[in-house]
Design an enzyme around this catalytic site. Structure first.
Site, PDB file in Angstrom:
ATOM      1  N   HIS A   1       0.855  -1.192   0.000  1.00 43.07           N
ATOM      2  CA  HIS A   1       0.000   0.000   0.000  1.00 43.07           C
ATOM      3  C   HIS A   1       0.886   1.237   0.000  1.00 43.07           C
ATOM      4  O   HIS A   1       1.950   1.246   0.615  1.00 43.07           O
ATOM      5  CB  HIS A   1      -0.891   0.015   1.253  1.00 43.07           C
ATOM      6  CG  HIS A   1      -2.076   0.914   1.120  1.00 43.07           C
ATOM      7  ND1 HIS A   1      -1.992   2.264   1.355  1.00 43.07           N
ATOM      8  CD2 HIS A   1      -3.342   0.648   0.752  1.00 43.07           C
ATOM      9  CE1 HIS A   1      -3.186   2.795   1.153  1.00 43.07           C
ATOM     10  NE2 HIS A   1      -4.031   1.840   0.780  1.00 43.07           N
TER      11      HIS A   1
ATOM     12  N   ASP B   1      -7.931  -5.371   0.041  1.00 43.60           N
ATOM     13  CA  ASP B   1      -8.391  -6.262  -1.037  1.00 43.60           C
ATOM     14  C   ASP B   1      -7.987  -7.720  -0.836  1.00 43.60           C
ATOM     15  O   ASP B   1      -8.349  -8.569  -1.659  1.00 43.60           O
ATOM     16  CB  ASP B   1      -7.823  -5.762  -2.374  1.00 43.60           C
ATOM     17  CG  ASP B   1      -8.408  -4.410  -2.737  1.00 43.60           C
ATOM     18  OD1 ASP B   1      -7.645  -3.467  -2.991  1.00 43.60           O
ATOM     19  OD2 ASP B   1      -9.646  -4.293  -2.702  1.00 43.60           O
TER      20      ASP B   1
HETATM   21  C1  SDX Z   1      -6.280   0.006  -2.859  1.00 42.60           C
HETATM   22  O1  SDX Z   1      -4.476   4.484  -2.006  1.00 42.60           O
HETATM   23  C2  SDX Z   1      -5.433   3.891  -1.407  1.00 42.60           C
HETATM   24  O2  SDX Z   1      -5.844   4.291  -0.318  1.00 42.60           O
HETATM   25  C3  SDX Z   1      -6.015   2.706  -2.128  1.00 42.60           C
HETATM   26  C4  SDX Z   1      -7.030   1.882  -1.365  1.00 42.60           C
HETATM   27  C5  SDX Z   1      -8.308   2.649  -1.111  1.00 42.60           C
HETATM   28  O3  SDX Z   1      -9.046   2.267  -0.177  1.00 42.60           O
HETATM   29  O4  SDX Z   1      -8.618   3.568  -1.896  1.00 42.60           O
HETATM   30  O5  SDX Z   1      -6.471   1.450  -0.119  1.00 42.60           O
HETATM   31  C6  SDX Z   1      -7.436   0.634  -2.158  1.00 42.60           C
HETATM   32  O6  SDX Z   1      -6.029   0.341  -3.993  1.00 42.60           O
HETATM   33  C7  SDX Z   1      -5.423  -0.970  -2.094  1.00 42.60           C
HETATM   34  C8  SDX Z   1      -4.187  -1.442  -2.938  1.00 42.60           C
HETATM   35  C9  SDX Z   1      -4.660  -2.547  -3.863  1.00 42.60           C
HETATM   36  N1  SDX Z   1      -3.616  -2.930  -4.825  1.00 42.60           N
HETATM   37  C10 SDX Z   1      -2.957  -4.113  -4.732  1.00 42.60           C
HETATM   38  O7  SDX Z   1      -3.127  -4.932  -3.828  1.00 42.60           O
HETATM   39  C11 SDX Z   1      -2.024  -4.377  -5.899  1.00 42.60           C
HETATM   40  C12 SDX Z   1      -0.677  -4.917  -5.382  1.00 42.60           C
HETATM   41  N2  SDX Z   1      -0.007  -3.824  -4.693  1.00 42.60           N
HETATM   42  C13 SDX Z   1       0.879  -2.986  -5.430  1.00 42.60           C
HETATM   43  O8  SDX Z   1       0.758  -2.895  -6.767  1.00 42.60           O
HETATM   44  C14 SDX Z   1       1.415  -1.789  -4.669  1.00 42.60           C
HETATM   45  O9  SDX Z   1       1.700  -2.199  -3.408  1.00 42.60           O
HETATM   46  C15 SDX Z   1       0.534  -0.558  -4.610  1.00 42.60           C
HETATM   47  C16 SDX Z   1       0.101  -0.112  -5.967  1.00 42.60           C
HETATM   48  C17 SDX Z   1      -0.678  -0.815  -3.779  1.00 42.60           C
HETATM   49  C18 SDX Z   1       1.344   0.542  -3.946  1.00 42.60           C
HETATM   50  O10 SDX Z   1       2.386   0.847  -4.827  1.00 42.60           O
HETATM   51  P1  SDX Z   1       3.452   2.008  -4.461  1.00 42.60           P
HETATM   52  O11 SDX Z   1       3.104   2.706  -3.215  1.00 42.60           O
HETATM   53  O12 SDX Z   1       3.674   2.834  -5.685  1.00 42.60           O
HETATM   54  O13 SDX Z   1       4.729   1.204  -4.100  1.00 42.60           O
HETATM   55  P2  SDX Z   1       5.776   0.647  -5.148  1.00 42.60           P
HETATM   56  O14 SDX Z   1       5.068   0.075  -6.334  1.00 42.60           O
HETATM   57  O15 SDX Z   1       6.790   1.710  -5.381  1.00 42.60           O
HETATM   58  O16 SDX Z   1       6.407  -0.571  -4.337  1.00 42.60           O
HETATM   59  C19 SDX Z   1       7.456  -0.348  -3.414  1.00 42.60           C
HETATM   60  C20 SDX Z   1       8.324  -1.598  -3.539  1.00 42.60           C
HETATM   61  C21 SDX Z   1       8.686  -1.934  -4.984  1.00 42.60           C
HETATM   62  O17 SDX Z   1       9.926  -2.603  -4.944  1.00 42.60           O
HETATM   63  P3  SDX Z   1      11.278  -1.720  -5.345  1.00 42.60           P
HETATM   64  O18 SDX Z   1      11.022  -1.105  -6.714  1.00 42.60           O
HETATM   65  O19 SDX Z   1      11.411  -0.693  -4.248  1.00 42.60           O
HETATM   66  O20 SDX Z   1      12.398  -2.744  -5.347  1.00 42.60           O
HETATM   67  O21 SDX Z   1       7.576  -2.736  -3.048  1.00 42.60           O
HETATM   68  C22 SDX Z   1       7.387  -3.649  -4.125  1.00 42.60           C
HETATM   69  C23 SDX Z   1       7.650  -2.916  -5.419  1.00 42.60           C
HETATM   70  O22 SDX Z   1       8.118  -3.809  -6.415  1.00 42.60           O
HETATM   71  N3  SDX Z   1       5.988  -4.076  -4.039  1.00 42.60           N
HETATM   72  C24 SDX Z   1       5.573  -5.332  -4.171  1.00 42.60           C
HETATM   73  C25 SDX Z   1       4.185  -5.280  -3.996  1.00 42.60           C
HETATM   74  N4  SDX Z   1       3.793  -4.017  -3.781  1.00 42.60           N
HETATM   75  C26 SDX Z   1       4.924  -3.278  -3.819  1.00 42.60           C
HETATM   76  N5  SDX Z   1       6.234  -6.492  -4.423  1.00 42.60           N
HETATM   77  C27 SDX Z   1       5.472  -7.601  -4.498  1.00 42.60           C
HETATM   78  N6  SDX Z   1       4.128  -7.637  -4.342  1.00 42.60           N
HETATM   79  C28 SDX Z   1       3.450  -6.492  -4.095  1.00 42.60           C
HETATM   80  N7  SDX Z   1       2.117  -6.517  -3.931  1.00 42.60           N
END
Ligand code: SDX
Length: 431
Positions: free
Chosen positions: A308, A366
């Site tokens: 998140h 989720d």
């Molecule tokens: C919702 O914003 C809100 O409030 C949203 C929400 C709401 O109520 O409105 O809470 C609802 O959208 C919840 C999130 C649902 N999405 C997912 O579950 C999809 C999987 N999660 C990711 O795609 C990710 O965690 C996000 C999109 C939720 C957040 O992405 P960020 O904040 O841009 O973080 P990032 O992509 O920069 O990740 C940071 C690091 C990365 O690694 P590095 O590049 O630093 O090496 O963490 C890793 C990412 O690769 N990472 C994950 C991961 N999520 C982040 N690695 C594996 N699995 C994951 N799920």
């Protein structure tokens, strides 16, 4: 706007600029850069808005480090336990918990707006039966602006309120109709003698051939899911609604924009993607394979329902949802649901894995919701529409708050231009 008592000094090429610092009632201080470009001729740069406050708001507060979420100061776990969705809607819209009389008036008002204009039924028939319900909802909700002209004038406070009530009331009807259309069953009209969640379940699952009796266990679970998804500060879809509204667009068009943004798998589409991932994993023995893929920089796969932008601890909604999943599945007699077992084992392994610990990746809202929704009888394609039904009150509360702000102006970010500098046109014969 909060009061500034301190400033931040920014020095560029030997010249120092003093930028006001505002302290909120909760959360981090903010540095006001509204005059920075005029004073220093520079932009700040923050793709994805990881460190940017876009507005003042008094609706929802999230402490990502502590894993806390409050609506108008009330913690989400207390609201999920003691309140119900329409009362939370009132709280988000008006800022205070209602008296008994206020709540009754509000619930009656919403109940009496649940039907949609009969001619709107025709919109559904323009879609293929296998269209994703979110596509249908974007279209039909946007089309509401072609039917409810008496609540599109955003300068009229009464019209803003009527539009808010209509959207909260009609979203379940539209979502249920999108579902019925996708399975070739007749639309079911709302009933005024049912509460919000029960009405939605009946519109989704009733058929003309027999009476549908709402299961109170499912109704309570449905209402709790609505409550847990109601609002979440300045997330991507809420920011989309705010940006659309800043141009003066009508409320139905703004909410349709929010629905479109929510659909993405990185946002509200994650509940569908998470359940599909759990089904692809298929057995706890395959979890290590998927954990390895999630950690592999060369593999675009991510654990859906994990991570998140704000929460660097457990998402408090996931905690409530996990507890609710156990309760609902037990009450439904779904013993040892294999997907729930896989989800729990996946959570146990991931939260103890250095990669997830270091990057502070925890289950989000989720991760468990889809397991409950599938057990309740919904197809995965209805998971995000249900999220959209719930989030409409958050979107419209933030929309109302922004329109009431006298300082509101159209949102128009700038950029770090990295394209070609000026050059003359070259005739085609000279290329
Ligand atoms: C919702 O914003 C809100 O409030 C949203 C929400 C709401 O109520 O409105 O809470 C609802 O959208 C919840 C999130 C649902 N999405 C997912 O579950 C999809 C999987 N999660 C990711 O795609 C990710 O965690 C996000 C999109 C939720 C957040 O992405 P960020 O904040 O841009 O973080 P990032 O992509 O920069 O990740 C940071 C690091 C990365 O690694 P590095 O590049 O630093 O090496 O963490 C890793 C990412 O690769 N990472 C994950 C991961 N999520 C982040 N690695 C594996 N699995 C994951 N799920």
């Amino acid at each position: 706007m909060a009061h500034s008592t301190r400033t931040a000094s920014l020095t560029i090429d030997g010249k120092t600029y003093e930028l006001p610092i505002y302290s909120p009632t909760a959360g981090p201080d903010v540095i006001d850069i509204t005059k920075l470009y005029a004073q220093a001729g520079v932009f700040t740069h923050d793709p994805g808005f990881t460190s940017t406050s876009a507005c003042d708001s008094a609706i929802t507060f999230i402490d990502g480090d502590k894993g806390e979420l409050m609506h108008r100061g009330y913690p989400i776990d207390q609201l999920a336990e003691k309140s119900h969705y329409l009362e939370v809607c009132y709280l988000l819209l008006y800022g205070e918990l209602p008296s008994a009389a206020e709540l009754e008036t509000f619930e009656t008002t919403i109940t009496r707006h649940t039907m949609i204009h009969e001619q709107m039924h025709n919109f559904f028939r323009g879609f293929r039966r296998d269209a994703h319900p979110m596509a249908t909802m974007v279209g039909v909700v946007g089309a509401m602006s072609a039917f409810y002209h008496d609540s599109t004038d955003i300068t009229d406070e009464r019209q803003r309120e009527i539009a808010s009530h209509r959207l909260i009331a009609k979203m379940p009807t539209i979502a249920a109709m999108a579902y019925k259309y996708s399975i070739g069953q007749p639309f079911v009209y709302p009933r005024n003698d049912l509460d919000y969640a029960s009405n939605f379940l009946r519109m989704c699952f009733a058929v003309p051939a027999e009476e549908y009796v709402v299961d109170p266990i499912l109704a309570r679970a449905m209402d709790r899911i609505f409550t847990l998804h109601a609002d979440h500060e300045q997330n991507a879809s809420t920011s989309t609604v705010r940006l659309a509204s800043s141009s003066g667009a009508n409320p139905f068009a703004c909410i349709a924009a929010g629905i479109a943004c929510l659909w993405g798998p990185a946002h509200g589409g994650a509940n569908q993607a998470c359940l599909e991932m759990l089904k692809e994993i298929g057995h706890p023995d395959r979890i290590p394979e998927f954990i390895a893929r999630a950690k592999d920089k060369n593999d675009p796969f991510r654990l859906m329902g994990f991570g998140h932008r704000v929460y660097k601890n457990f998402d408090p909604r996931a905690t409530v949802m996990k507890k609710s999943a156990d309760e609902v599945l037990d009450l439904l007699g779904v013993e040892n649901n294999p997907l729930l077992q896989i989800a729990k084992e996946l959570e146990r392994i991931a939260v103890n894995d250095d990669y997830f610990i270091e990057k502070k990746l925890f289950p989000n809202v989720d991760f468990y919701s889809g397991i409950i929704l599938e057990a309740m009888g919904f197809p995965t394609s209805m998971f995000t529409p249900i999220f959209a039904v719930s989030r409409t009150v958050g979107w419209i509360s933030q929309w109302k708050e922004q329109l009431a702000d006298p300082a509101m102006k159209i949102g128009r970010p700038r950029q770090l231009y990295m394209g070609a500098t000026a050059r003359d046109y070259v005739e085609i014969e000279n290329r």
